[in-house]
Design a protein around this motif. Structure first.
Motif, PDB file in Angstrom:
ATOM      1  N   PRO A 126       0.827  -1.198   0.000  1.00 35.11           N
ATOM      2  CA  PRO A 126       0.000   0.000   0.000  1.00 35.11           C
ATOM      3  C   PRO A 126       0.872   1.264   0.000  1.00 35.11           C
ATOM      4  O   PRO A 126       2.014   1.219   0.456  1.00 35.11           O
ATOM      5  CB  PRO A 126      -0.811  -0.119   1.288  1.00 35.11           C
ATOM      6  CG  PRO A 126      -0.120  -1.140   2.099  1.00 35.11           C
ATOM      7  CD  PRO A 126       0.677  -1.991   1.201  1.00 35.11           C
TER       8      PRO A 126
ATOM      9  N   LEU B 211      16.655   9.166   3.772  1.00 33.33           N
ATOM     10  CA  LEU B 211      17.298   9.601   5.001  1.00 33.33           C
ATOM     11  C   LEU B 211      18.704   9.041   5.090  1.00 33.33           C
ATOM     12  O   LEU B 211      19.656   9.747   5.431  1.00 33.33           O
ATOM     13  CB  LEU B 211      16.464   9.115   6.175  1.00 33.33           C
ATOM     14  CG  LEU B 211      16.683   9.845   7.464  1.00 33.33           C
ATOM     15  CD1 LEU B 211      16.101  11.230   7.335  1.00 33.33           C
ATOM     16  CD2 LEU B 211      16.014   9.091   8.588  1.00 33.33           C
TER      17      LEU B 211
ATOM     18  N   PHE C  77      13.467   4.100  12.467  1.00 33.17           N
ATOM     19  CA  PHE C  77      14.101   5.415  12.462  1.00 33.17           C
ATOM     20  C   PHE C  77      14.384   5.871  13.887  1.00 33.17           C
ATOM     21  O   PHE C  77      15.471   6.327  14.225  1.00 33.17           O
ATOM     22  CB  PHE C  77      13.187   6.416  11.754  1.00 33.17           C
ATOM     23  CG  PHE C  77      13.631   7.833  11.881  1.00 33.17           C
ATOM     24  CD1 PHE C  77      14.762   8.274  11.220  1.00 33.17           C
ATOM     25  CD2 PHE C  77      12.937   8.719  12.678  1.00 33.17           C
ATOM     26  CE1 PHE C  77      15.185   9.578  11.349  1.00 33.17           C
ATOM     27  CE2 PHE C  77      13.349  10.021  12.804  1.00 33.17           C
ATOM     28  CZ  PHE C  77      14.477  10.453  12.135  1.00 33.17           C
TER      29      PHE C  77
ATOM     30  N   ASN D  30       1.214   4.068   1.678  1.00 33.48           N
ATOM     31  CA  ASN D  30       1.933   4.704   2.789  1.00 33.48           C
ATOM     32  C   ASN D  30       3.136   3.882   3.220  1.00 33.48           C
ATOM     33  O   ASN D  30       4.102   4.406   3.733  1.00 33.48           O
ATOM     34  CB  ASN D  30       1.017   5.035   3.972  1.00 33.48           C
ATOM     35  CG  ASN D  30       0.218   3.840   4.414  1.00 33.48           C
ATOM     36  OD1 ASN D  30       0.271   2.801   3.784  1.00 33.48           O
ATOM     37  ND2 ASN D  30      -0.505   3.983   5.508  1.00 33.48           N
ATOM     38  N   ALA D  31       3.097   2.566   2.958  1.00 37.07           N
ATOM     39  CA  ALA D  31       4.293   1.764   3.215  1.00 37.07           C
ATOM     40  C   ALA D  31       5.402   2.180   2.262  1.00 37.07           C
ATOM     41  O   ALA D  31       6.561   2.271   2.649  1.00 37.07           O
ATOM     42  CB  ALA D  31       3.985   0.287   3.070  1.00 37.07           C
TER      43      ALA D  31
ATOM     44  N   THR E 272      12.951   6.358   4.676  1.00 38.98           N
ATOM     45  CA  THR E 272      14.162   5.883   5.342  1.00 38.98           C
ATOM     46  C   THR E 272      15.317   5.786   4.369  1.00 38.98           C
ATOM     47  O   THR E 272      16.454   6.072   4.718  1.00 38.98           O
ATOM     48  CB  THR E 272      13.963   4.501   5.991  1.00 38.98           C
ATOM     49  OG1 THR E 272      13.092   3.762   5.184  1.00 38.98           O
ATOM     50  CG2 THR E 272      13.428   4.627   7.383  1.00 38.98           C
TER      51      THR E 272
ATOM     52  N   ARG F  48       3.211  -0.934   8.719  1.00 39.75           N
ATOM     53  CA  ARG F  48       4.552  -0.852   8.124  1.00 39.75           C
ATOM     54  C   ARG F  48       5.124   0.538   8.299  1.00 39.75           C
ATOM     55  O   ARG F  48       6.310   0.701   8.567  1.00 39.75           O
ATOM     56  CB  ARG F  48       4.498  -1.236   6.652  1.00 39.75           C
ATOM     57  CG  ARG F  48       4.362  -2.736   6.480  1.00 39.75           C
ATOM     58  CD  ARG F  48       4.120  -3.062   5.069  1.00 39.75           C
ATOM     59  NE  ARG F  48       5.359  -3.323   4.349  1.00 39.75           N
ATOM     60  CZ  ARG F  48       5.369  -3.835   3.129  1.00 39.75           C
ATOM     61  NH1 ARG F  48       4.260  -4.093   2.518  1.00 39.75           N
ATOM     62  NH2 ARG F  48       6.493  -4.078   2.522  1.00 39.75           N
ATOM     63  N   THR F  49       4.266   1.539   8.132  1.00 38.80           N
ATOM     64  CA  THR F  49       4.734   2.895   8.376  1.00 38.80           C
ATOM     65  C   THR F  49       5.223   3.020   9.818  1.00 38.80           C
ATOM     66  O   THR F  49       6.295   3.551  10.086  1.00 38.80           O
ATOM     67  CB  THR F  49       3.595   3.900   8.135  1.00 38.80           C
ATOM     68  OG1 THR F  49       3.077   3.657   6.841  1.00 38.80           O
ATOM     69  CG2 THR F  49       4.093   5.319   8.231  1.00 38.80           C
TER      70      THR F  49
ATOM     71  N   SER G  95      -2.167  -3.102   7.271  1.00 34.32           N
ATOM     72  CA  SER G  95      -0.754  -3.450   7.132  1.00 34.32           C
ATOM     73  C   SER G  95       0.083  -2.280   6.630  1.00 34.32           C
ATOM     74  O   SER G  95       1.232  -2.141   6.997  1.00 34.32           O
ATOM     75  CB  SER G  95      -0.591  -4.661   6.229  1.00 34.32           C
ATOM     76  OG  SER G  95      -0.705  -4.242   4.890  1.00 34.32           O
ATOM     77  N   GLY G  96      -0.507  -1.434   5.779  1.00 36.29           N
ATOM     78  CA  GLY G  96       0.242  -0.254   5.346  1.00 36.29           C
ATOM     79  C   GLY G  96       0.597   0.629   6.516  1.00 36.29           C
ATOM     80  O   GLY G  96       1.741   1.047   6.685  1.00 36.29           O
ATOM     81  N   PHE G  97      -0.402   0.828   7.364  1.00 33.42           N
ATOM     82  CA  PHE G  97      -0.198   1.679   8.541  1.00 33.42           C
ATOM     83  C   PHE G  97       0.861   1.090   9.472  1.00 33.42           C
ATOM     84  O   PHE G  97       1.756   1.776   9.935  1.00 33.42           O
ATOM     85  CB  PHE G  97      -1.528   1.837   9.270  1.00 33.42           C
ATOM     86  CG  PHE G  97      -1.423   2.572  10.560  1.00 33.42           C
ATOM     87  CD1 PHE G  97      -1.111   3.930  10.577  1.00 33.42           C
ATOM     88  CD2 PHE G  97      -1.620   1.914  11.762  1.00 33.42           C
ATOM     89  CE1 PHE G  97      -1.008   4.601  11.773  1.00 33.42           C
ATOM     90  CE2 PHE G  97      -1.516   2.582  12.961  1.00 33.42           C
ATOM     91  CZ  PHE G  97      -1.212   3.941  12.958  1.00 33.42           C
TER      92      PHE G  97
ATOM     93  N   SER H 124       6.893   5.439   3.529  1.00 35.25           N
ATOM     94  CA  SER H 124       7.804   5.334   4.664  1.00 35.25           C
ATOM     95  C   SER H 124       9.101   4.647   4.268  1.00 35.25           C
ATOM     96  O   SER H 124      10.177   5.033   4.716  1.00 35.25           O
ATOM     97  CB  SER H 124       7.130   4.588   5.810  1.00 35.25           C
ATOM     98  OG  SER H 124       6.579   3.392   5.331  1.00 35.25           O
TER      99      SER H 124
ATOM    100  N   VAL I 235       8.593   1.478  10.140  1.00 33.34           N
ATOM    101  CA  VAL I 235       9.675   2.289   9.602  1.00 33.34           C
ATOM    102  C   VAL I 235       9.978   3.455  10.548  1.00 33.34           C
ATOM    103  O   VAL I 235      11.133   3.763  10.834  1.00 33.34           O
ATOM    104  CB  VAL I 235       9.307   2.802   8.197  1.00 33.34           C
ATOM    105  CG1 VAL I 235      10.288   3.862   7.749  1.00 33.34           C
ATOM    106  CG2 VAL I 235       9.309   1.648   7.228  1.00 33.34           C
TER     107      VAL I 235
END
Lengths: 323, 254
Positions: A159, A172, B78, A161-162, A169, B70-71, B66-68, A165, B74
């Motif tokens: 998806p 970064l 970090f 938003n994955a 990184t 995974r964010t 799952s997208g959320f 993110s 990450v």
């Protein structure tokens, strides 16, 4: 005349113990105003005791104890001011853009190196397409050979938003390495800049060569301007560090380095929120066909222009001294 | 008393007193780092099991989110990779949990506490210090610089100082029993070094081999006692008597 050591300890110890207590309370943040005054008084007394111990009991445990006690109290009393929201806002309104403008030459040099890398990579691939086998990673070459964008692949599995993110990184890491490797006499930064440039240039040229130019442009247009700017700024910061090492001027190398390091890290920290924003664009807007190419291009140009207007204009007419 | 062996950070305070703080070497730093890494590892293990056992399987809504998640992951990576060190150092007065446990602290080269910028610099340069793996560059730099600083410390203008646990009780502990011989009769004054030497012996005496304990005690009595033949014999009758005498001898210095 010196008092005997045990007598000195027995007489002065209550003060030291209460100073220690106050320091512990100060660390946990439960100190009232009058206690703060006591802390100050006790610190001065302990400092006097330390001077006494230095003269008469040098090298004993009492001396070391007082050294440590005064060191902690010194740290508590001469603390740097706390960073508050207001100072963070001031940093972005004035300090960050000013620092950037004051060190514009480094950013320009960094941009030069980056563009040089892009040109090199592109030239090699355009003049000799087999050079791509050397410069472009194999999995990317497979995608390009199948006339697919690799970013579409990411998007269909995960998806958005994955993706955002993950990209954040990755960018970064590039930016931190570009800045931090400046400590290797600036050579690390130069290498990272050129290396990333060559990578970008060769992939771009290969895409154009395989007739995928429009697709690549479609992907890069929205986030490219700001993201590449941030990499270039981080490179400028790395070059500042390298320059302080090679040519410290009139200061000793160590001091020049510390001075430059503080300035340089401002550039990197200042970029952080913009990096997060552009990662969102890169994750949501850039891949796929939700937006047409020209909309992405307009968005990218607008964001880039906004970013640079901010960098070159913000805090210019406000008081607050030169940076 | 090992001040000659380990380097010190010398600070001139505005009160015109020279502070001299012991610098933490590579061993202390390594231990503190291992503790911090272990804590972060523990955090991830717990997070992992919480998510896999409780959240995803039982309620089954992780697929939708799952997208959320995974964010979140990450962001978590970090935070543990970059934010943890700087946030701890700024909020805990130059210490991470590992550093606090080991008793070392980050300070600027002038002895004042670190701010956000210094901490950020030294922790960003961690990447370079880690090269080509396992902190090879950082360790080399620590071995070669006088105050054991890695590249990040040099760029940020920081270093690590040690906090020792020094026991002042040994100066004031009363003697265990009344000494057989009055210690106030002999009149050689003790210098601070002598007091320190006797106290060091008294602190360690219970852990010494009996033979060494007697031998060292005899030497000290002979050196600082100034006693006659018979008095010396009573004092040396047992280790307890010897140590009690020496303690009274030190206490008599007031």
């Amino acid at each position: 005349m010196a008092t005997p050591l045990p007598a000195f300890v027995a007489r002065r110890r209550p003060d030291w113990d209460s100073l220690k207590d106050l320091l512990a309370r100060q660390r946990s943040g439960t100190l009232r105003l009058e206690e703060l005054r006591t802390l100050d008084v006790l610190y001065r007394r302990a400092a006097a005791d330390l001077a006494h111990a230095q003269t008469f009991y040098a090298g004993t445990d009492v001396h070391r104890f007082l050294n440590q006690l005064c060191g902690q109290a010194y740290g508590a009393i001469y603390q740097p001011p706390r960073e508050r929201l207001a100072s963070t806002l001031a940093f972005f309104r004035r300090d960050f853009p000013r620092t950037l403008r004051a060190n514009g030459a480094f950013v320009a040099a960094s941009a030069g190196l980056f563009v040089l890398g892009i040109l090199l990579g592109a030239l090699v691939v355009l003049l000799e397409p087999r050079g791509a086998e050397l410069l472009v990673p194999e999995n990317l070459r497979d995608f390009i050979a199948r006339k697919e964008m690799w970013t579409d692949g990411i998007l269909s599995v995960a998806p958005p938003n994955a993706v955002a993110s993950g990209i954040a990184t990755n960018n970064l890491t590039v930016i931190i390495v570009t800045f931090a490797s400046g400590i290797l006499l600036g050579l690390g930064t130069v290498f990272t800049l050129i290396n990333n440039g060559v990578h970008l240039g060769s992939v771009g040229a290969l895409c154009v060569h395989e007739g995928m130019g429009p697709k690549l442009f479609d992907f890069i247009a929205a986030h490219g301007p700001v993201e590449l700017s941030i990499i270039v700024i981080a490179g400028g910061a790395g070059l500042m560090v390298g320059q302080a090492l090679i040519d410290p001027g009139e200061l000793p190398r160590g001091q020049a380095l510390v001075l430059r390091g503080r300035e340089a890290v401002k550039l990197v920290l200042g970029c952080a929120p913009f990096l997060a924003l552009i990662a969102v664009v890169e994750g949501f807007v850039s891949p796929g066909d939700f937006f047409s190419s020209w909309m992405k291009a307009v968005l990218g140009l607008a964001l880039g222009a906004l970013f640079w207007t901010y960098l070159l204009r913000a805090g210019r007419n406000e008081p607050g001294g030169t940076s | 008393m090992d001040s000659a062996a380990s380097p010190n950070l010398d600070v001139a305070t505005p009160e015109r007193v020279a502070l001299s703080l012991p610098v933490a070497g590579i061993g202390y730093r390594c231990l503190a780092y291992l503790i911090d890494v272990f804590l972060l590892f523990l955090f991830w293990v717990i997070t992992y099991f919480t998510f896999t056992l409780l959240v995803s399987d039982v309620l089954g809504f992780l697929e939708g989110l799952s997208g959320f998640t995974r964010t979140l992951m990450v962001v978590g990576v970090f935070a543990t990779q970059w934010l943890y060190w700087t946030a701890c150092e700024v909020l805990m007065g130059g210490q991470t949990p590992g550093k606090r446990l080991i008793g070392i602290r980050v300070v600027r080269v002038d002895g004042s506490p670190v701010g956000v910028l210094e901490s950020a610099v030294r922790n960003l340069v961690r990447v370079v210090d880690f090269l080509p793996g396992l902190y090879a560059t950082g360790c080399l730099s620590m071995l070669l610089t006088r105050q054991h600083r890695r590249l990040g410390d040099i760029l940020a203008g920081t270093l690590l100082v040690r906090e020792e646990r020094i026991d002042l009780d040994k100066y004031t502990t009363p003697a265990a029993e009344a000494p057989a011989v009055s210690a106030t009769t002999s009149r050689v004054r003790l210098a601070p070094e002598d007091v320190e030497l006797i106290l060091a012996f008294l602190t360690r005496a219970p852990q010494l081999e009996p033979a060494a304990r007697t031998r060292l005690g005899t030497k000290l009595v002979d050196r600082y006692g100034g006693l006659g033949e018979t008095e010396r014999a009573t004092v040396l009758a047992s280790p307890q008597a010897t140590e009690s005498f020496l303690r009274t001898r030190v206490q008599a210095e007031r």
